[in-house]
Motif scaffolding. Structure first.
Motif, short mmCIF file in Angstrom:
data_model
loop_
_atom_site.label_atom_id
_atom_site.label_comp_id
_atom_site.label_asym_id
_atom_site.label_seq_id
_atom_site.Cartn_x
_atom_site.Cartn_y
_atom_site.Cartn_z
N TYR A 237 0.83 -1.21 0.00
CA TYR A 237 0.00 0.00 0.00
C TYR A 237 0.87 1.26 0.00
O TYR A 237 0.47 2.29 -0.56
CB TYR A 237 -0.95 0.01 1.20
N SER A 238 2.04 1.19 0.62
CA SER A 238 2.95 2.35 0.60
C SER A 238 3.45 2.62 -0.81
O SER A 238 3.56 3.78 -1.23
CB SER A 238 4.14 2.09 1.53
N ASP A 239 3.75 1.57 -1.54
CA ASP A 239 4.18 1.72 -2.93
C ASP A 239 3.07 2.31 -3.79
O ASP A 239 3.32 3.13 -4.68
CB ASP A 239 4.63 0.38 -3.50
N LEU A 240 1.83 1.85 -3.55
CA LEU A 240 0.69 2.39 -4.31
C LEU A 240 0.50 3.88 -4.02
O LEU A 240 0.21 4.66 -4.92
CB LEU A 240 -0.59 1.63 -3.94
N ALA A 241 0.67 4.26 -2.75
CA ALA A 241 0.45 5.65 -2.37
C ALA A 241 1.58 6.56 -2.82
O ALA A 241 1.36 7.72 -3.18
CB ALA A 241 0.30 5.75 -0.85
N GLY A 242 2.81 6.03 -2.82
CA GLY A 242 3.96 6.86 -3.14
C GLY A 242 4.48 7.57 -1.90
O GLY A 242 3.77 7.72 -0.91
N PRO A 243 5.74 8.03 -1.94
CA PRO A 243 6.38 8.61 -0.75
C PRO A 243 5.62 9.79 -0.16
O PRO A 243 5.49 9.91 1.05
CB PRO A 243 7.76 9.04 -1.26
N GLU A 244 5.12 10.68 -1.01
CA GLU A 244 4.45 11.89 -0.51
C GLU A 244 3.17 11.53 0.24
O GLU A 244 2.94 12.01 1.37
CB GLU A 244 4.14 12.83 -1.68
N TYR A 245 2.33 10.70 -0.36
CA TYR A 245 1.06 10.34 0.29
C TYR A 245 1.28 9.38 1.46
O TYR A 245 0.50 9.36 2.40
CB TYR A 245 0.10 9.73 -0.72
N TYR A 246 2.36 8.59 1.39
CA TYR A 246 2.68 7.74 2.54
C TYR A 246 2.96 8.58 3.78
O TYR A 246 2.46 8.31 4.87
CB TYR A 246 3.89 6.85 2.24
N ALA A 247 3.76 9.64 3.60
CA ALA A 247 4.09 10.51 4.74
C ALA A 247 2.84 11.19 5.29
O ALA A 247 2.72 11.39 6.50
CB ALA A 247 5.11 11.55 4.30
N LYS A 248 1.90 11.52 4.40
CA LYS A 248 0.67 12.20 4.84
C LYS A 248 -0.32 11.25 5.50
O LYS A 248 -0.97 11.59 6.49
CB LYS A 248 -0.01 12.86 3.63
N TYR A 249 -0.46 10.06 4.93
CA TYR A 249 -1.54 9.16 5.34
C TYR A 249 -1.01 7.81 5.85
O TYR A 249 -1.64 6.78 5.65
CB TYR A 249 -2.49 8.92 4.16
N LYS A 250 0.13 7.84 6.51
CA LYS A 250 0.72 6.57 6.94
C LYS A 250 -0.16 5.80 7.92
O LYS A 250 -0.18 4.57 7.91
CB LYS A 250 2.11 6.81 7.53
N THR A 251 -0.92 6.51 8.77
CA THR A 251 -1.81 5.80 9.70
C THR A 251 -2.87 5.02 8.95
O THR A 251 -3.20 3.89 9.32
CB THR A 251 -2.46 6.80 10.68
N LEU A 252 -3.40 5.59 7.88
CA LEU A 252 -4.38 4.87 7.06
C LEU A 252 -3.74 3.64 6.41
O LEU A 252 -4.39 2.60 6.26
CB LEU A 252 -4.94 5.80 5.98
N ILE A 253 -2.48 3.76 6.03
CA ILE A 253 -1.78 2.61 5.45
C ILE A 253 -1.58 1.52 6.48
O ILE A 253 -1.75 0.33 6.20
CB ILE A 253 -0.43 3.07 4.84
N TYR A 254 -1.24 1.90 7.74
CA TYR A 254 -1.13 0.92 8.82
C TYR A 254 -2.47 0.21 9.04
O TYR A 254 -2.52 -1.00 9.22
CB TYR A 254 -0.72 1.60 10.13
N LEU A 255 -3.55 0.99 9.02
CA LEU A 255 -4.89 0.41 9.24
C LEU A 255 -5.27 -0.53 8.12
O LEU A 255 -5.77 -1.64 8.36
CB LEU A 255 -5.93 1.54 9.36
N ALA A 256 -5.04 -0.11 6.87
CA ALA A 256 -5.39 -0.95 5.73
C ALA A 256 -4.54 -2.21 5.68
O ALA A 256 -5.04 -3.32 5.42
CB ALA A 256 -5.24 -0.16 4.42
N GLY A 257 -3.25 -2.07 5.94
CA GLY A 257 -2.36 -3.23 5.91
C GLY A 257 -2.69 -4.25 6.98
O GLY A 257 -2.72 -5.46 6.72
N SER A 258 -2.98 -3.78 8.19
CA SER A 258 -3.30 -4.71 9.29
C SER A 258 -4.65 -5.37 9.08
O SER A 258 -4.82 -6.56 9.37
CB SER A 258 -3.27 -3.96 10.62
N ALA A 259 -5.64 -4.62 8.55
CA ALA A 259 -6.96 -5.22 8.29
C ALA A 259 -6.85 -6.30 7.22
O ALA A 259 -7.44 -7.39 7.36
CB ALA A 259 -7.94 -4.13 7.85
#
Length: 376
Positions: free
Chosen positions: A165-187
């Motif tokens: 999901y971090s690769d899909l989002a890219g570095p800029e959006y990962y830094a902004k929305y990393k909590t959402l990435i943690y939530l999506a990855g764990s779910a």
């Protein structure tokens, strides 16, 4: 933990996984035995120790670096990395859940028969009187196997989906929305993990809450299947998802956030300059706090899982009618907070300790993760 000698650490891992000796047996030789390019490359290495100038021949290795060879580290997001995370998950979840079997046993009985098991202390007393000391570990085998399978999928797939999901989002959006990435990855990881856990959980609850049903997994599983069929093992899958997915989302996202805050505001030294023992202490502390939140969020569904797996043919409506909404949210909650807080703290401690042991960094912190992901 960090004081373990290199020689003692090396002895705990099979030598063929990490040996760098040209005469030693390695998994590479098995995997590439019939590969002429590999044979030629390996022969060249034996004759000339200097590295080859030609990058055209690339061999795929599954060896894990020896703990006493600091120059040989596991590459992040490589197959070895995910294998290490998977094995760390087996250790962290299987061992910890098995250890708290007595607490889990009392909790399940308080949820199923609150009139008899009115409190934690009285619950332990009743079990000791009726079943003896051995009764406290009833159902430990399905607990160990079930949560080992769940831990393998939970941690292994979390690391995979977090990177994906971090690769899909890219570095800029990962830094902004990393909590959402943690939530999506764990779910995403927990959906898979619960499919592995569900049959063991069904048998465990039945063994623990119905004395005389079975002694453990070996006789309980066939008896359960004979009574309710193979699909009956997955009768509780939806409530299990309802319990475990919010629990795991909270477990990983809050842990990552808490650990980042500890390193950012609580420890003046950068994480990479902290000792391994301090880093593991931070992992345990962050895990314990995260576990308290996990217990509260997932407790209603935990009551449902225990009720449905105990009563044949029971429905969610039956559970709500018998327990009531207040009981659904609070029955057995104090014990579960203690159990899950300790459990989650220990799981993160064990998981990160294993990662440190094989040469990987601990989870979380204030490292420039987006930049690292972009380079990977």
């Amino acid at each position: 933990m960090a004081s373990i000698s290199d020689s003692s650490k090396q002895s705990l891992l099979p030598s063929f996984l990490y040996s760098s000796s040209p005469n030693s047996f390695s998994l590479d030789r098995l995997l590439n035995a019939n590969n002429p390019a590999f044979a030629a490359s390996h022969s060249t290495k034996l004759d000339a120790p200097a590295p080859s100038s030609s990058p055209s021949i690339k061999t795929r290795t599954f060896m894990i670096a020896s703990p006493n060879e600091p120059g040989k580290k596991i590459e992040m997001y490589s197959p070895q990395f995910y294998a290490s995370c998977t094995f760390g998950g087996i250790l962290s979840c299987g061992l910890t859940h098995m250890t708290v079997t007595p607490l889990d046993l009392v909790k399940c009985n308080m949820q199923i028969d609150p009139a008899k098991y009115k409190s934690i202390s009285s619950g332990f007393g009743i079990l000791l009187k009726e079943q003896g000391v051995r009764g406290f570990f009833r159902g430990w085998v399905p607990t160990l196997l079930g949560y080992s399978a769940q831990g393998a999928c939970k941690f292994g797939f979390y690391e995979f989906f977090k990177k994906y999901y971090s690769d899909l989002a890219g570095p800029e959006y990962y830094a902004k929305y990393k909590t959402l990435i943690y939530l999506a990855g764990s779910a995403s990881a927990e959906v898979i993990a619960d499919i592995a856990l569900c049959p063991f959980e069904a048998v465990k609850v039945r063994v623990q809450t119905q004395p005389g049903f079975a002694r453990g997994l070996s006789d309980g599983l066939p008896k359960f299947v004979k009574s309710e069929g193979v699909l009956g093992l997955y009768k509780g899958i939806v409530p299990l998802w309802g319990r475990q997915i919010p629990y795991t989302m909270m477990k990983f996202a809050s842990f990552e956030t808490i650990v980042e805050m500890i390193y950012k505001y609580g420890i003046p030294t950068p994480k990479d300059q902290c000792s391994k023992s301090l880093q593991l202490g931070v992992s345990f502390a962050g895990g314990y706090v995260a576990g308290v939140f996990c217990a509260i969020v997932s407790h209603p569904a935990d009551n449902l899982v225990s009720f449905l797996n105990n009563a044949k043919g029971a429905t969610v409506g039956d559970a709500v009618k018998k327990l009531g909404l207040w009981g659904l949210f609070t029955r057995g909650l104090p014990l579960r907070i203690v159990m899950i807080g300790t459990l989650t703290g220990a799981q993160w401690g064990i998981y990160d300790a294993f990662k440190v042991f094989v040469g990987l960094p601990t989870t979380g912190g204030v490292a420039p993760a987006a930049a690292q992901l972009a380079e990977a």
